[in-house]
Write an enzyme that holds these catalytic residues in place. Structure first.
Site, mmCIF file in Angstrom:
data_model
loop_
_atom_site.group_PDB
_atom_site.id
_atom_site.type_symbol
_atom_site.label_atom_id
_atom_site.label_comp_id
_atom_site.label_asym_id
_atom_site.label_seq_id
_atom_site.Cartn_x
_atom_site.Cartn_y
_atom_site.Cartn_z
ATOM 1 N NE ARG A 58 21.312 15.350 41.633
ATOM 2 C CZ ARG A 58 20.747 15.606 40.466
ATOM 3 N NH1 ARG A 58 19.460 15.530 40.316
ATOM 4 N NH2 ARG A 58 21.480 15.953 39.424
ATOM 5 C CG ASP A 89 18.455 18.993 33.047
ATOM 6 O OD1 ASP A 89 17.638 18.137 32.672
ATOM 7 O OD2 ASP A 89 18.488 19.441 34.219
ATOM 8 C CE1 TYR A 98 10.842 11.539 46.303
ATOM 9 C CE2 TYR A 98 12.712 10.148 46.872
ATOM 10 C CZ TYR A 98 12.167 11.198 46.147
ATOM 11 O OH TYR A 98 12.959 11.886 45.254
ATOM 12 C CG HIS A 128 10.921 9.299 41.997
ATOM 13 N ND1 HIS A 128 9.770 8.610 42.261
ATOM 14 C CD2 HIS A 128 10.881 10.420 42.749
ATOM 15 C CE1 HIS A 128 9.045 9.274 43.141
ATOM 16 N NE2 HIS A 128 9.698 10.385 43.450
ATOM 17 C CD GLU A 165 31.184 18.948 37.230
ATOM 18 O OE1 GLU A 165 30.489 18.361 36.400
ATOM 19 O OE2 GLU A 165 30.797 19.958 37.867
ATOM 20 C CB ALA A 222 14.515 9.146 33.776
HETATM 21 C C1 FAD Z 1 13.566 19.553 42.645
HETATM 22 C C2 FAD Z 1 14.022 18.593 41.561
HETATM 23 C C3 FAD Z 1 13.718 17.239 41.687
HETATM 24 C C4 FAD Z 1 14.085 16.331 40.677
HETATM 25 N N1 FAD Z 1 13.777 15.007 40.809
HETATM 26 C C5 FAD Z 1 14.078 14.139 39.812
HETATM 27 C C6 FAD Z 1 13.761 12.738 39.904
HETATM 28 O O1 FAD Z 1 13.226 12.262 40.914
HETATM 29 N N2 FAD Z 1 14.067 11.919 38.845
HETATM 30 C C7 FAD Z 1 14.670 12.410 37.720
HETATM 31 O O2 FAD Z 1 14.909 11.629 36.781
HETATM 32 N N3 FAD Z 1 15.000 13.730 37.614
HETATM 33 C C8 FAD Z 1 14.727 14.585 38.614
HETATM 34 N N4 FAD Z 1 15.076 15.907 38.521
HETATM 35 C C9 FAD Z 1 15.751 16.389 37.286
HETATM 36 C C10 FAD Z 1 17.227 16.079 37.310
HETATM 37 O O3 FAD Z 1 17.842 16.554 38.483
HETATM 38 C C11 FAD Z 1 17.939 16.666 36.082
HETATM 39 O O4 FAD Z 1 17.140 16.518 34.948
HETATM 40 C C12 FAD Z 1 19.265 15.932 35.868
HETATM 41 O O5 FAD Z 1 20.168 16.220 36.904
HETATM 42 C C13 FAD Z 1 19.894 16.298 34.519
HETATM 43 O O6 FAD Z 1 21.113 15.603 34.371
HETATM 44 P P1 FAD Z 1 22.254 16.216 33.459
HETATM 45 O O7 FAD Z 1 23.396 15.265 33.523
HETATM 46 O O8 FAD Z 1 21.702 16.609 32.151
HETATM 47 O O9 FAD Z 1 22.642 17.577 34.186
HETATM 48 P P2 FAD Z 1 23.229 17.792 35.641
HETATM 49 O O10 FAD Z 1 22.948 16.640 36.522
HETATM 50 O O11 FAD Z 1 22.757 19.154 36.048
HETATM 51 O O12 FAD Z 1 24.789 17.830 35.409
HETATM 52 C C14 FAD Z 1 25.420 18.885 34.720
HETATM 53 C C15 FAD Z 1 26.882 18.895 35.148
HETATM 54 O O13 FAD Z 1 27.588 19.819 34.324
HETATM 55 C C16 FAD Z 1 28.405 20.648 35.135
HETATM 56 N N5 FAD Z 1 28.553 21.922 34.392
HETATM 57 C C17 FAD Z 1 27.616 22.873 34.201
HETATM 58 N N6 FAD Z 1 28.098 23.869 33.459
HETATM 59 C C18 FAD Z 1 29.397 23.541 33.182
HETATM 60 C C19 FAD Z 1 30.437 24.199 32.446
HETATM 61 N N7 FAD Z 1 30.228 25.386 31.835
HETATM 62 N N8 FAD Z 1 31.637 23.584 32.359
HETATM 63 C C20 FAD Z 1 31.855 22.363 32.949
HETATM 64 N N9 FAD Z 1 30.902 21.717 33.677
HETATM 65 C C21 FAD Z 1 29.692 22.308 33.772
HETATM 66 C C22 FAD Z 1 27.634 20.773 36.440
HETATM 67 O O14 FAD Z 1 28.468 21.141 37.517
HETATM 68 C C23 FAD Z 1 27.073 19.364 36.590
HETATM 69 O O15 FAD Z 1 27.961 18.485 37.258
HETATM 70 C C24 FAD Z 1 14.758 16.818 39.522
HETATM 71 C C25 FAD Z 1 15.093 18.183 39.429
HETATM 72 C C26 FAD Z 1 14.726 19.066 40.432
HETATM 73 C C27 FAD Z 1 15.080 20.537 40.304
#
Ligand code: FAD
Length: 373
Positions: A108, A291, A213, A47, A34, A305
């Site tokens: 969150r 993502d 909410y 949510h 991380e 989700a």
């Molecule tokens: C305004 C907003 C509201 C949202 N509301 C919702 C909601 O209500 N419900 C929902 O389901 N989704 C919601 N989302 C979407 C959600 O936040 C993301 O889709 C979700 O966090 C993706 O999860 P992830 O694990 O793929 O990535 P992330 O949660 O972004 O985690 C990625 C991790 O990788 C780490 N990282 C990044 N690059 C590197 C690197 N090069 N080397 C090592 N570590 C690295 C980061 O520090 C982070 O800890 C929302 C997004 C936004 C912007």
């Protein structure tokens, strides 16, 4: 797949932590890298729909979170100015019965903490920002910005919207600013005085929207999150934002919305980013989830989700396949059609605005859904 194969998960966010915990429970050797030095409590709610709760149940994290988050009786869509109710989706007990799990809204960080608690202590290496990935046949070499390196037999890129692993899987690509920003604030609901707010409302304006909410059962804290046209010229993940700017963006909105914004003590602003859809989520022994593979606009509240569902399905594919290539093929076939549909509807920003049956989203169970196309 062989349990001894060293698996490196890049990114300990919501998706990365989920996949690491699930794989460890199945006996796989996992390390999590991380970039952050520690996790901070950012001002954001989320949510957690029934489809996510089913994965959390599988992870044995559902109960804890269910006791913290609020179980809204409904999700209400209202018109921005008059407050006319456009659609009210019953949640609470009715939702739980229909979708097979409850639907909660929560801070969150509480969601993240409930998942991280299921990762074995000592698994996460903090302060490890991946800057390069080099593969030579069986092993993959990971290089971090602090000059350190690590080898892995398989790499799961859960490194979010600006994924480095994605570059190695699908070629260099940048996240895309969609031309809108999200304002966020969390504050004590007592500051609102006697106003009686519904548990979870989305106010739909012509070019913007705002969700309001609660994020705990006690209703002690209220959360607002918006989407409004805007510009973003910063490298930062977010910035503080003046209340007047948000009030301007929500000019003419219903007095209840204006009051919730006016009462916020501290507002932040975030760029809304997505990526151009990519054709593949794996290459050699690298695979993407969340993502990193399919960042989308947050307009269906489903980005996390999808990341958490990906994690559950990928873990199942690895468990039941002989090698990673077969597992990745099964994973992509299982997940891509659903994620593409969610990505498309998120981009349209139409979900639950008017009467619709969301059973296809919330009724899905990543733990039991048949794998394959
Ligand atoms: C305004 C907003 C509201 C949202 N509301 C919702 C909601 O209500 N419900 C929902 O389901 N989704 C919601 N989302 C979407 C959600 O936040 C993301 O889709 C979700 O966090 C993706 O999860 P992830 O694990 O793929 O990535 P992330 O949660 O972004 O985690 C990625 C991790 O990788 C780490 N990282 C990044 N690059 C590197 C690197 N090069 N080397 C090592 N570590 C690295 C980061 O520090 C982070 O800890 C929302 C997004 C936004 C912007």
């Amino acid at each position: 797949m062989k349990r001894e194969t060293p698996i490196a998960v890049i990114g300990a966010g919501l998706g990365g932590a989920t996949v690491a915990a699930l794989l460890q429970r199945d006996g796989f050797a996992v390390r999590l890298y991380e970039q952050a030095r520690a996790f901070e409590r950012i001002g954001a709610g989320i949510h957690v729909s029934a489809n996510v709760m089913k994965v959390l149940r599988h992870l044995d994290a559902e109960h804890r979170l269910s006791q913290i988050g609020i179980h809204p009786d409904s999700f209400t869509s209202r018109k921005w100015d008059t407050g006319e109710v456009l659609f009210e989706l019953p949640l609470g007990d009715a939702g739980e019965q229909k979708y097979g799990a409850s639907y909660i809204t929560v801070h969150r960080n509480d969601l993240h903490a409930a998942i991280l608690e299921k990762v074995q202590p000592g698994t996460i290496e903090f302060g490890k920002r991946l800057i390069d990935v080099k593969s030579d046949g069986a092993a993959t070499h990971l290089i971090f910005s602090d000059g350190s390196a690590a080898d892995a037999g398989m790499v799961i890129g859960a490194d979010g919207v600006n994924s480095k692993v994605r570059d190695a899987v699908a070629g260099p690509s940048k996240s895309r600013f969609v031309g809108a920003v999200a304002h966020r604030a969390i504050y004590p609901s007592t500051l609102l005085g006697d106003i009686e707010l519904r548990n979870c409302t989305k106010w739909w304006g012509p070019n913007s929207h705002i969700l309001i909410y609660y994020i705990e059962q006690s209703r002690n804290e209220i959360y607002l999150v918006t989407s409004a046209k805007g510009e973003w010229n910063s490298e930062a993940a977010w910035e503080f934002c003046a209340r007047e700017e948000v009030l301007r963006a929500f000019e003419g909105f219903h007095p209840e919305v204006r009051k919730v914004i006016e009462t916020a003590q501290e507002l932040t602003k975030w760029p809304i980013l997505d990526i151009n859809p990519i054709e593949k989520w794996s290459e050699g022994n690298l695979v993407l989830l969340g993502d990193a593979g399919h960042a989308m606009t947050p307009y269906m509240a489903s980005g996390a989700a999808m990341a958490i569902e990906d994690a559950a399905v990928l873990a199942r594919c690895l468990l039941q396949s002989d090698d990673h290539a077969a597992a990745f093929e099964l994973y992509e076939a299982s997940r891509m059609p659903r994620v593409r549909k969610v990505q498309k509807i998120s981009a349209e920003n139409s979900f639950l605005r008017y009467p619709a049956d969301p059973a296809w989203v919330f009724g899905y169970d990543a733990v039991t859904v048949p794998l394959g196309p």
